[in-house]
Design an enzyme around this catalytic site. Sequence first.
Site, PDB file in Angstrom:
ATOM      1  N   ASP A   1      -6.831  -6.537   4.276  1.00  0.00           N
ATOM      2  CA  ASP A   1      -7.931  -6.003   3.470  1.00  0.00           C
ATOM      3  C   ASP A   1      -8.815  -7.145   2.989  1.00  0.00           C
ATOM      4  O   ASP A   1     -10.045  -7.113   3.122  1.00  0.00           O
ATOM      5  CB  ASP A   1      -7.342  -5.225   2.283  1.00  0.00           C
ATOM      6  CG  ASP A   1      -8.434  -4.671   1.385  1.00  0.00           C
ATOM      7  OD1 ASP A   1      -9.427  -4.156   1.915  1.00  0.00           O
ATOM      8  OD2 ASP A   1      -8.284  -4.768   0.150  1.00  0.00           O
TER       9      ASP A   1
ATOM     10  N   ASP B   1     -12.866  -8.601   4.373  1.00  0.00           N
ATOM     11  CA  ASP B   1     -14.107  -8.742   3.591  1.00  0.00           C
ATOM     12  C   ASP B   1     -14.639 -10.181   3.680  1.00  0.00           C
ATOM     13  O   ASP B   1     -15.851 -10.404   3.747  1.00  0.00           O
ATOM     14  CB  ASP B   1     -13.887  -8.377   2.114  1.00  0.00           C
ATOM     15  CG  ASP B   1     -14.143  -6.886   1.829  1.00  0.00           C
ATOM     16  OD1 ASP B   1     -13.824  -6.051   2.697  1.00  0.00           O
ATOM     17  OD2 ASP B   1     -14.666  -6.567   0.739  1.00  0.00           O
TER      18      ASP B   1
ATOM     19  N   LYS C   1       2.586 -15.274   3.905  1.00  0.00           N
ATOM     20  CA  LYS C   1       2.743 -15.889   2.591  1.00  0.00           C
ATOM     21  C   LYS C   1       4.250 -15.926   2.310  1.00  0.00           C
ATOM     22  O   LYS C   1       4.720 -15.550   1.240  1.00  0.00           O
ATOM     23  CB  LYS C   1       1.971 -15.047   1.545  1.00  0.00           C
ATOM     24  CG  LYS C   1       1.717 -15.710   0.220  1.00  0.00           C
ATOM     25  CD  LYS C   1       0.854 -16.957   0.255  1.00  0.00           C
ATOM     26  CE  LYS C   1       0.998 -17.702  -1.057  1.00  0.00           C
ATOM     27  NZ  LYS C   1       0.449 -19.064  -1.017  1.00  0.00           N
TER      28      LYS C   1
ATOM     29  N   ASP D   1      -3.725 -18.031   2.182  1.00  0.00           N
ATOM     30  CA  ASP D   1      -4.675 -18.776   1.336  1.00  0.00           C
ATOM     31  C   ASP D   1      -5.345 -19.884   2.152  1.00  0.00           C
ATOM     32  O   ASP D   1      -6.572 -20.021   2.172  1.00  0.00           O
ATOM     33  CB  ASP D   1      -3.994 -19.325   0.064  1.00  0.00           C
ATOM     34  CG  ASP D   1      -2.668 -20.041   0.326  1.00  0.00           C
ATOM     35  OD1 ASP D   1      -2.158 -19.981   1.467  1.00  0.00           O
ATOM     36  OD2 ASP D   1      -2.136 -20.668  -0.614  1.00  0.00           O
TER      37      ASP D   1
ATOM     38  N   TYR E   1       0.800  -1.222   0.000  1.00  0.00           N
ATOM     39  CA  TYR E   1       0.000   0.000   0.000  1.00  0.00           C
ATOM     40  C   TYR E   1       0.834   1.274   0.000  1.00  0.00           C
ATOM     41  O   TYR E   1       0.282   2.370  -0.078  1.00  0.00           O
ATOM     42  CB  TYR E   1      -0.926   0.024   1.227  1.00  0.00           C
ATOM     43  CG  TYR E   1      -2.206  -0.739   1.012  1.00  0.00           C
ATOM     44  CD1 TYR E   1      -2.201  -2.118   0.882  1.00  0.00           C
ATOM     45  CD2 TYR E   1      -3.427  -0.077   0.942  1.00  0.00           C
ATOM     46  CE1 TYR E   1      -3.378  -2.822   0.688  1.00  0.00           C
ATOM     47  CE2 TYR E   1      -4.604  -0.765   0.744  1.00  0.00           C
ATOM     48  CZ  TYR E   1      -4.574  -2.136   0.616  1.00  0.00           C
ATOM     49  OH  TYR E   1      -5.750  -2.823   0.414  1.00  0.00           O
TER      50      TYR E   1
HETATM   51  C1  IPM Z   1     -10.674  -0.819   2.827  1.00  0.00           C
HETATM   52  C2  IPM Z   1     -10.668  -0.455   1.372  1.00  0.00           C
HETATM   53  C3  IPM Z   1      -9.405   0.340   1.027  1.00  0.00           C
HETATM   54  C4  IPM Z   1      -8.206  -0.554   1.330  1.00  0.00           C
HETATM   55  C5  IPM Z   1      -9.371   0.840  -0.428  1.00  0.00           C
HETATM   56  C6  IPM Z   1     -10.600   1.643  -0.782  1.00  0.00           C
HETATM   57  C7  IPM Z   1      -8.128   1.624  -0.731  1.00  0.00           C
HETATM   58  O1  IPM Z   1     -10.797  -1.591   0.591  1.00  0.00           O
HETATM   59  O2  IPM Z   1     -10.629   0.093   3.664  1.00  0.00           O
HETATM   60  O3  IPM Z   1     -10.770  -2.010   3.137  1.00  0.00           O
HETATM   61  O4  IPM Z   1      -7.792  -1.332   0.463  1.00  0.00           O
HETATM   62  O5  IPM Z   1      -7.676  -0.443   2.433  1.00  0.00           O
HETATM   63 MN    MN Z   2     -11.271  -3.380   1.726  1.00  0.00          MN
END
Ligand code: IPM
Ligand code: MN
Length: 372
Positions: free
Chosen positions: A266, A270, A210, A242, A138
């Site tokens: 990240d 999710d 990883k 993974d 990042y």
């Molecule tokens: C998050 C988002 C951000 C990230 C993006 C929008 C840059 O996906 O906050 O999870 O990757 O950190």
């Molecule tokens: Mn995200």
Amino acid sequence: MSRSYRIAQMAGDGIGPEVVGQARKVVEAAAAKKGFDLSWVDYPFGAEHYLKTGEVLPESVLAELKSCQALLLGAVGDPRVKPGILERGILLKLRFFFDMYVNLRPAKAFPRVPLPVPLPEGKAMDLLVVRENTEDFYVGLGGEGDAPIDLGLRRGLYTMEGEMKVRFSTAQRSAFQIGLATEEGVRRITADACRRAEARGEKRITLATKANAMPQLYGFWEEIARDEMTRRGFDFETVNVDALCYHLVRTPWKWNVVLCPNMFGDIVSDLLAALSGGLGVAAGANIGDSLGMFEPVHGSAPDIAGQNRANPVAAILSAGLMLDCLGESEAARVVENAVEAFLETARPEEFPEEMGGRGKTTAVGDAILSRI
Ligand code: IPM
Ligand code: MN
Ligand code: NAD
């Protein structure tokens, strides 16, 4: 005089303003109940403002934000704007400028929330992702072609200088993105994960790694994180990210604090959001040694924006985390209890769409507000 906090608000794009509106009314009620108030400073940054003015996030605002005690953010990103402009220019800029090195993302399955993979009787899902938030892939170092890649970087901990040049033996289009980890960067996030595990009464931390494919970067991570955890008396377990995704889906109840380098964090957050009931319940906090920023894990969800359909719970819980970081832990508990009371007592059709109900964003916000 009663206690008062100055809070910056960037509602942002898509569903951002819809969910932040609900979060704001809920935390205001919790504050009133606990005898303090919140004064808000609204900022317009996001796609609309950028398309109208060409401005993303001016430096003067970064200076101004120092007078606020926290920032509540909805989400940024819009299909009309090239990916990266708003996300890097606003969200990542804020994380980096204020050196918010901890990204906390709790993943808790609340009772009655439908789960894609139901938990066995008697098992609970209550994880905490501790995501490193300033380094890894990042950092924004990269480029295309054979022009020199500028490795100049400014972070809270250090500045870096350098340049990378690449030459291929044949004409090749190419692109690079460089991942970075520093010893202090890994130590401070590992130490934070240990403190948070301690507060949960746990002695085990899982590191998502990883090192098998990227030993330079993630082998280094493992070495430093292992040393820091061992010094602090924690059981350290590394799992390839993974395989970790595989295990999280099959046995989500077995995991506690998961420490992740930025990019894995990240992705894993999710995945855990989906497993715990949806992105609309996944809260997040960006914390460093100065300004903290509180935002749901989800983005601007253009596919449902402007329809009053988004689940506001994640934004409400994120604002609850904000109260906790302001030192108002009782008010934070009021918010969490109101969300839990809603999820425990609402009729199924009052649930947000994401949870199989027909509850509109504003109606869900009102229903939670009524339980404060
Ligand atoms: C998050 C988002 C951000 C990230 C993006 C929008 C840059 O996906 O906050 O999870 O990757 O950190
Ligand atoms: Mn995200
Ligand atoms: P997203 O999180 O916006 O959406 C993914 C899916 O989840 C969509 O189907 C969406 O409708 C659904 N969803 C998300 N939040 C929801 C909620 N509260 N209630 C119900 N459903 C919800 O991810 P994306 O589609 O990859 O990104 C959309 C935009 O948001 C992009 O521009 C991206 O860069 C940006 N983004 C911003 C942030 C942020 O500002 N913190 C975070 C992630 C993505």
